[in-house]
Design a protein around this motif. Structure first.
Motif, PDB file in Angstrom:
ATOM      1  N   TRP A   1     -50.300 -24.410 -11.103  1.00 51.80           N
ATOM      2  CA  TRP A   1     -49.624 -23.523 -10.153  1.00 51.80           C
ATOM      3  C   TRP A   1     -50.614 -22.505  -9.583  1.00 51.80           C
ATOM      4  O   TRP A   1     -50.668 -22.272  -8.385  1.00 51.80           O
ATOM      5  CB  TRP A   1     -48.458 -22.803 -10.837  1.00 51.80           C
TER       6      TRP A   1
ATOM      7  N   GLU B   1     -51.389 -22.409  -5.681  1.00 45.86           N
ATOM      8  CA  GLU B   1     -50.931 -21.191  -5.003  1.00 45.86           C
ATOM      9  C   GLU B   1     -52.102 -20.297  -4.604  1.00 45.86           C
ATOM     10  O   GLU B   1     -51.955 -19.394  -3.792  1.00 45.86           O
ATOM     11  CB  GLU B   1     -50.007 -20.433  -5.971  1.00 45.86           C
TER      12      GLU B   1
ATOM     13  N   TRP C   1     -38.742 -12.350 -17.794  1.00 43.86           N
ATOM     14  CA  TRP C   1     -38.932 -13.775 -18.095  1.00 43.86           C
ATOM     15  C   TRP C   1     -38.881 -13.989 -19.601  1.00 43.86           C
ATOM     16  O   TRP C   1     -39.472 -13.212 -20.358  1.00 43.86           O
ATOM     17  CB  TRP C   1     -40.292 -14.264 -17.601  1.00 43.86           C
TER      18      TRP C   1
ATOM     19  N   GLU D   1     -34.534 -19.332 -13.153  1.00 41.61           N
ATOM     20  CA  GLU D   1     -35.338 -19.552 -11.952  1.00 41.61           C
ATOM     21  C   GLU D   1     -36.429 -20.561 -12.246  1.00 41.61           C
ATOM     22  O   GLU D   1     -36.809 -20.779 -13.405  1.00 41.61           O
ATOM     23  CB  GLU D   1     -35.996 -18.233 -11.498  1.00 41.61           C
ATOM     24  N   HIS D   2     -36.925 -21.158 -11.190  1.00 34.48           N
ATOM     25  CA  HIS D   2     -38.081 -22.023 -11.300  1.00 34.48           C
ATOM     26  C   HIS D   2     -39.271 -21.160 -11.725  1.00 34.48           C
ATOM     27  O   HIS D   2     -39.424 -20.042 -11.235  1.00 34.48           O
ATOM     28  CB  HIS D   2     -38.339 -22.668  -9.926  1.00 34.48           C
ATOM     29  N   PRO D   3     -40.118 -21.654 -12.658  1.00 32.49           N
ATOM     30  CA  PRO D   3     -41.192 -20.784 -13.196  1.00 32.49           C
ATOM     31  C   PRO D   3     -42.204 -20.321 -12.155  1.00 32.49           C
ATOM     32  O   PRO D   3     -42.978 -19.399 -12.416  1.00 32.49           O
ATOM     33  CB  PRO D   3     -41.862 -21.656 -14.267  1.00 32.49           C
ATOM     34  N   SER D   4     -42.205 -20.933 -10.983  1.00 30.00           N
ATOM     35  CA  SER D   4     -43.174 -20.531  -9.951  1.00 30.00           C
ATOM     36  C   SER D   4     -42.673 -19.382  -9.081  1.00 30.00           C
ATOM     37  O   SER D   4     -43.439 -18.819  -8.311  1.00 30.00           O
ATOM     38  CB  SER D   4     -43.472 -21.732  -9.048  1.00 30.00           C
ATOM     39  N   ARG D   5     -41.395 -19.023  -9.196  1.00 31.65           N
ATOM     40  CA  ARG D   5     -40.814 -18.064  -8.243  1.00 31.65           C
ATOM     41  C   ARG D   5     -41.265 -16.638  -8.518  1.00 31.65           C
ATOM     42  O   ARG D   5     -41.253 -16.185  -9.646  1.00 31.65           O
ATOM     43  CB  ARG D   5     -39.291 -18.114  -8.311  1.00 31.65           C
ATOM     44  N   ARG D   6     -41.629 -15.930  -7.470  1.00 31.75           N
ATOM     45  CA  ARG D   6     -41.989 -14.526  -7.660  1.00 31.75           C
ATOM     46  C   ARG D   6     -41.531 -13.595  -6.547  1.00 31.75           C
ATOM     47  O   ARG D   6     -41.922 -12.440  -6.499  1.00 31.75           O
ATOM     48  CB  ARG D   6     -43.472 -14.364  -7.923  1.00 31.75           C
TER      49      ARG D   6
ATOM     50  N   HIS E   1     -42.544  -9.051  -9.373  1.00 29.33           N
ATOM     51  CA  HIS E   1     -43.047 -10.119  -8.510  1.00 29.33           C
ATOM     52  C   HIS E   1     -44.152 -10.917  -9.175  1.00 29.33           C
ATOM     53  O   HIS E   1     -45.155 -11.242  -8.548  1.00 29.33           O
ATOM     54  CB  HIS E   1     -43.499  -9.555  -7.154  1.00 29.33           C
TER      55      HIS E   1
ATOM     56  N   GLU F   1     -47.470 -16.467 -14.584  1.00 30.59           N
ATOM     57  CA  GLU F   1     -48.318 -15.264 -14.689  1.00 30.59           C
ATOM     58  C   GLU F   1     -47.945 -14.439 -15.921  1.00 30.59           C
ATOM     59  O   GLU F   1     -48.814 -13.893 -16.596  1.00 30.59           O
ATOM     60  CB  GLU F   1     -48.180 -14.419 -13.414  1.00 30.59           C
TER      61      GLU F   1
ATOM     62  N   SER G   1     -44.657 -14.555 -11.441  1.00 32.60           N
ATOM     63  CA  SER G   1     -43.985 -15.801 -11.824  1.00 32.60           C
ATOM     64  C   SER G   1     -43.939 -15.893 -13.343  1.00 32.60           C
ATOM     65  O   SER G   1     -44.640 -15.158 -14.052  1.00 32.60           O
ATOM     66  CB  SER G   1     -44.741 -17.001 -11.246  1.00 32.60           C
TER      67      SER G   1
END
Ligand SMILES: [Fe+2]
Length: 426
Positions: free
Chosen positions: A237, A241, A358, A409-414, A275, A280, A277
């Motif tokens: 990711w 990203e 998270w 949430e999807h783990p990539s969302r921030r 913000h 992170e 993910s």
């Protein structure tokens, strides 16, 4: 809450808040696609009203779809997905539809028999469903508003809260069993049920969420360039990203700056980082020699009192008078160590409000799960695609932010208002 007066007041209060959030945005911009992850603001409003029509008029009273709002129905023919191709919703038509639905709902409310043998009416459940839905969409709208770059949005800043007494960096939670899930919540969602006994091993948990200052140390220590801090999926990711700092952070002349709601400022060092993910958060925890808590560990730290049992909120059972940063009275997290009186029985602070936290847990059903009242709320999301977040953010309404509430949430969302705190085996 099952009296007509209270339900009417809560519906009206929620709508006033929704309109208040949209009010500073010119009509011409309400239909804008600010991000591929967010719907246009006008769509959120139409969706909130349509959900209300579906549950409080059609499902509850058997009404036919309301005539005269073809534009809004058209926009929902194939719901999400290809929203960019949907016909443009005009704000005035959408507001007229929302007002029409609401007027009919309030008219029906006067005649409802809450003791009728209809599970939707039990303790006002279906009104709780519709209310929470609108309040949750206020948070979605705030995510969109934070991403907008057309001009500045008037952010709210309630008075700074009282400081809690100082405490240790981490708090030890003894091992043992406790009750995970909603025990006495008439408006709990299906995924918070069935409450069940769960054993957690002794663990340490951060007393407060991780701050911008601490996160900046990870960034400056080349955390984003150190593969061993990241899981395989996280590293992939990070590379795809090209992430090098939390979303909205930019290098300015005076160090890090963040841009949100159209405002640029240095990230306040004592505020919880937001913000980031899941990836992170996980990487920071590894860098710090820690890990993320499981959702059971989080809920135990937040709601379990060895002597008194389960609480609705970390500070006790009562609904109002909460000691937390909720309900978008300030448009940012509060400095860590705020909210005297908001401590959990274990001594943690800010478990509720400020930032969603998270956890390491996948979004899975609890034993005995039964989908109610419709499978599209939670059931279709169970599995290993989504991670659970707990605790609510500054943008979450107190009605939603009970200790058993599960967000995913999807783990990539921030773009969401998410941060984290770390844990460790004791
Ligand atoms: Fe929705």
């Amino acid at each position: 809450m099952d009296s007509r007066v209270e339900i009417r007041a809560a519906l009206e209060e929620a709508r006033t808040a929704t309109e208040g959030l949209l009010e500073p945005v010119p009509d011409a911009e309400l239909g804008a696609h600010v991000s591929s992850l967010q719907s246009p603001l006008v769509w959120d409003l139409a969706h909130v009203a349509r959900f209300e029509e579906l549950w409080l008029l059609r499902n509850l009273h058997g009404h036919e779809p309301i005539a005269g709002h073809e534009e809004v129905y058209q926009a929902f023919r194939d719901e999400r997905g290809a929203q960019a191709d949907l016909p443009k919703l005009r704000p005035e038509a959408t507001r007229a539809y929302a007002a029409d639905v609401r007027e009919r709902v309030l008219r029906e409310l006067d005649h409802i028999d809450f003791d009728a043998p209809n599970p939707l009416l039990r303790k006002g459940f279906v009104f709780g469903l519709v209310l929470q839905h609108e309040l949750q969409h206020q948070e979605t709208m705030l995510q969109t508003l934070a991403l907008r770059t057309d001009g500045t949005y008037p952010v709210r800043n309630a008075d700074p809260p009282d400081r809690a007494a100082d405490g240790p960096d981490q708090i030890k939670i003894d091992g043992g069993s406790f009750i995970l899930g909603a025990t006495d919540e008439p408006w709990a969602y299906d995924n918070e049920l069935v409450p069940h006994e769960v054993e957690t091993r002794p663990f340490l948990i951060d007393r407060a969420p991780v701050t911008n200052r601490a996160f900046a140390e990870f960034v400056d220590d080349n955390g984003y360039g150190t593969p061993r801090c990241w899981s395989a999926a996280g590293w992939e990711w990070r590379q795809t990203e090209d992430a090098s700092a939390p979303l909205h952070w930019e290098r300015g002349n005076r160090g890090w700056e963040r841009v949100r709601f159209g405002h640029r400022e240095p990230p306040p060092p004592d505020e919880p980082v937001q913000h980031v993910s899941f990836f992170e958060a996980e990487a920071f925890a590894r860098w710090a020699g820690k890990r993320l808590p499981t959702e059971a560990e989080w809920e135990r730290a937040a709601t379990w009192d060895e002597r008194r049992g389960k609480s609705r909120y970390p500070w006790g059972r009562e609904f109002m008078g909460y000691e937390a940063n909720l309900g978008h009275t300030r448009f940012s997290p509060a400095p860590v160590g705020s909210y005297a009186g908001g401590e959990s029985p274990t001594g943690c602070v800010q478990l509720t409000g400020d930032v969603w936290e998270w956890t390491s847990s996948y979004f899975q059903p609890y034993p005995g799960f039964l989908s109610y009242p419709y499978p599209e709320y939670s059931e279709v999301f169970f599995g290993e695609e989504y991670r659970v977040l707990r605790g609510g953010s500054w943008a979450t309404d107190p009605l939603v932010a009970r200790g058993s509430f599960r967000n995913w949430e999807h783990p990539s969302r921030r773009q969401i208002f998410a941060g984290f705190r770390c844990a460790k085996d004791a």
